[in-house]
Scaffold this active site. Structure first.
Site, short mmCIF file in Angstrom:
data_model
loop_
_atom_site.label_atom_id
_atom_site.label_comp_id
_atom_site.label_asym_id
_atom_site.label_seq_id
_atom_site.Cartn_x
_atom_site.Cartn_y
_atom_site.Cartn_z
N LYS A 1 0.83 -1.21 0.00
CA LYS A 1 0.00 0.00 0.00
C LYS A 1 0.87 1.26 0.00
O LYS A 1 0.63 2.22 -0.75
CB LYS A 1 -0.94 -0.03 1.21
N CYS B 1 -3.13 11.14 2.09
CA CYS B 1 -2.55 9.84 1.76
C CYS B 1 -1.19 9.99 1.09
O CYS B 1 -0.17 9.64 1.65
CB CYS B 1 -3.49 9.08 0.82
N1 SAJ Z 1 -1.97 15.15 -8.27
C1 SAJ Z 1 -1.17 15.91 -9.12
N2 SAJ Z 1 -0.94 15.42 -10.37
C2 SAJ Z 1 -1.45 14.24 -10.80
C3 SAJ Z 1 -2.25 13.47 -9.93
C4 SAJ Z 1 -2.49 13.96 -8.66
O1 SAJ Z 1 -0.70 17.00 -8.77
O2 SAJ Z 1 -1.19 13.88 -11.95
C5 SAJ Z 1 -2.23 15.66 -6.90
C6 SAJ Z 1 -3.72 15.92 -6.63
O3 SAJ Z 1 -4.10 17.17 -7.10
C7 SAJ Z 1 -3.74 15.81 -5.11
C8 SAJ Z 1 -2.71 14.72 -4.82
O4 SAJ Z 1 -1.89 14.65 -5.97
O5 SAJ Z 1 -3.33 17.02 -4.51
C9 SAJ Z 1 -3.29 13.36 -4.50
O6 SAJ Z 1 -4.39 13.08 -5.38
P1 SAJ Z 1 -4.62 11.64 -6.04
O7 SAJ Z 1 -5.84 11.72 -6.86
O8 SAJ Z 1 -3.38 11.21 -6.73
O9 SAJ Z 1 -4.75 10.64 -4.82
P2 SAJ Z 1 -5.66 10.60 -3.48
O10 SAJ Z 1 -4.80 11.11 -2.35
O11 SAJ Z 1 -6.98 11.20 -3.66
O12 SAJ Z 1 -5.84 8.99 -3.35
C10 SAJ Z 1 -4.69 8.15 -3.32
C11 SAJ Z 1 -4.91 6.99 -4.31
N3 SAJ Z 1 -3.65 6.26 -4.51
C12 SAJ Z 1 -3.17 6.02 -5.76
O13 SAJ Z 1 -3.71 6.41 -6.76
C13 SAJ Z 1 -1.92 5.22 -5.83
C14 SAJ Z 1 -6.00 6.06 -3.78
O14 SAJ Z 1 -6.12 4.92 -4.61
C15 SAJ Z 1 -5.66 5.63 -2.35
O15 SAJ Z 1 -6.65 4.76 -1.81
C16 SAJ Z 1 -5.60 6.87 -1.50
O16 SAJ Z 1 -4.51 7.67 -1.99
C17 SAJ Z 1 -5.36 6.46 -0.05
O17 SAJ Z 1 -6.34 6.48 0.72
O18 SAJ Z 1 -4.24 6.05 0.28
#
Ligand code: SAJ
Length: 416
Positions: free
Chosen positions: A214, A268
């Protein structure tokens, strides 16, 4: 529904616990959700929700109305105990396991022979064994000594949650799940239980591997976002459009770069990689560097906005978005919020905040005369500088002609 399992106790009714409890209730299990927040417990028992997630309100209502879901401040006996509490970090990025430890001690008096205790909270390696050890200390009668080794008459396993905020209800069912038992029996019984409500595949391993899997998933994403963020700085310096650059590079069949932004937020991805760094600091150099790259992006954005604002006597700056990512209301660890607060504390000018997903601004922003909570139209009318912080769907659909006369700092590439 699995044969002998009838009653499930879910500890923690947040973004993971509440959807999980409600889903299980609609699958016919008798579910009791436990939380320390009395308001949340009352809201849920009245069929309402205290968090925003698409479709969750409908699911909770139907689970409560069916009589299968109730919320409570105190646990009771059950067949399965699911721990879904936060695992934040303390100062110096050291994991804070106090919520998991307290939850385990709280359920210990109610756990009986043959029960399953499942840790869903994202946790540093070794936490599931710690849960088992706490239970063994508090309920020694549930553990027997077989040839010098303590063996439980209860099952303890880790099944890390993997759902994406904004798509929780779909992913709760469709995602593949990794299950790591503290022993083989624990893993197998837990897998059997998850098969009763998950349509994705179930993969069995040991607890420590499940924990690190994870953390690895979220670190993978963090590192890839850090690469995109680093590229955005390089492109700024070389006067190249980073969004065009990435979309061109991604035309290669084996390249898939993520998107830069104002930084990485949420509870996360900005947190979990530190658990790996903390476990193996001497080896986790890339993971640590990625964290630092992403954490330093807000400061870069602030400097960029300040440089533009310096051109005006009394600058008017519109900040589009406060949430930590698109189309949600969650402000936790939000880089957009961090940037707005920093601009405010520097007294940079008047800030027009647009955030369609929240009814009101956080109190500290409400109290400042320099901050105005407005809709997109009004912000565009009044501001000289437009800062795009979050790519909410409403912002992506905006008429680009309205931005023509403005200084635009688009951190999400939504107004290209
Ligand atoms: N972000 C970027 N660029 C991107 C993708 C995301 O800047 O290309 C930023 C987003 O704006 C945000 C942050 O990253 O600020 C996190 O967003 P996210 O959509 O990547 O992830 P979370 O935190 O909403 O959810 C993640 C997910 N993990 C993965 O995709 C590997 C989710 O599946 C997990 O269950 C969750 O963390 C968790 O609970 O751990």
């Amino acid at each position: 529904m699995q044969n002998k399992i009838k009653k499930i106790i879910v500890i923690g009714l947040g973004y993971i616990g509440l959807p999980t409890a409600s889903l299980l209730a609609t699958k016919g299990y008798q579910v009791v959700g436990i939380d320390i927040d009395e308001d949340a417990v009352n809201t849920i028992n009245n069929g309402g929700v205290h968090i925003v997630e698409p479709e969750l309100d409908i699911l909770v209502k139907s689970a409560v109305n069916s009589g299968n879901l109730k919320a409570s401040l105190v646990p009771e006996e059950g067949d399965v105990f699911i721990i879904a509490v936060p695992t934040p970090f303390k100062e110096d990025c050291v994991p804070d396991l106090s919520y998991v430890e307290t939850a385990t001690s709280t359920i210990a008096p109610y756990v009986g022979e043959g029960d399953l205790v499942i840790l869903e909270s994202t946790s540093p390696v070794g936490t599931t064994e710690r849960v088992r050890d706490i239970l063994a200390e508090e309920k020694p009668e549930l553990f027997q000594n077989i040839r010098g080794r303590s063996q439980g008459k209860i099952m303890v396993a880790h099944c890390p949650e993997r759902v994406l905020p904004g798509q929780i209800l779909k992913e709760l069912v469709s995602n593949d799940r990794i299950i790591g038992g503290v022993d083989r029996d624990s893993g197998e019984k837990t897998a059997e239980f998850y098969k009763s409500f998950v349509s994705g595949q179930i993969f069995l391993t040991d607890a420590r591997t499940a924990e690190l899997a994870k953390l690895t998933e979220n670190s993978f994403r963090d590192i890839n976002i850090a690469f995109a963020n680093e590229l955005s700085l390089i492109c700024d310096k070389l006067n190249i459009n980073v969004w065009e650059l990435i979309s061109l590079a991604n035309r290669h069949p084996r390249v898939n770069i993520l998107q830069p932004g104002p930084g990485v937020g949420g509870h996360c991805i900005a947190v979990d990689p530190w658990f790996i760094v903390n476990s193996a600091p001497e080896h986790a150099t890339l993971i640590r560097t990625a964290r630092n790259v992403n954490d330093s992006k807000p400061a870069y954005v602030i400097q960029k906005v300040k440089a533009k604002a310096d051109r005006f006597k009394s600058p008017k700056i519109a900040c589009f978005g406060l949430a930590f990512k698109a189309d949600i209301d969650d402000l936790r660890e939000s880089p957009a919020l961090r940037i707005v607060r920093a601009l405010l504390s520097e007294g940079i000018g008047t800030l027009f905040i647009v955030e369609p997903n929240i009814p009101e601004l956080p109190t500290d922003l409400q109290e400042s005369p320099e901050v105005v909570f407005v809709d997109a139209h009004s912000a565009l009318e009044q501001a000289d500088i437009i800062v795009g912080l979050v790519d909410h769907k409403e912002f992506k659909l905006m008429d680009l002609d309205l931005l023509k006369e403005k200084i635009v700092i688009d951190l999400r590439g939504m107004w290209r």
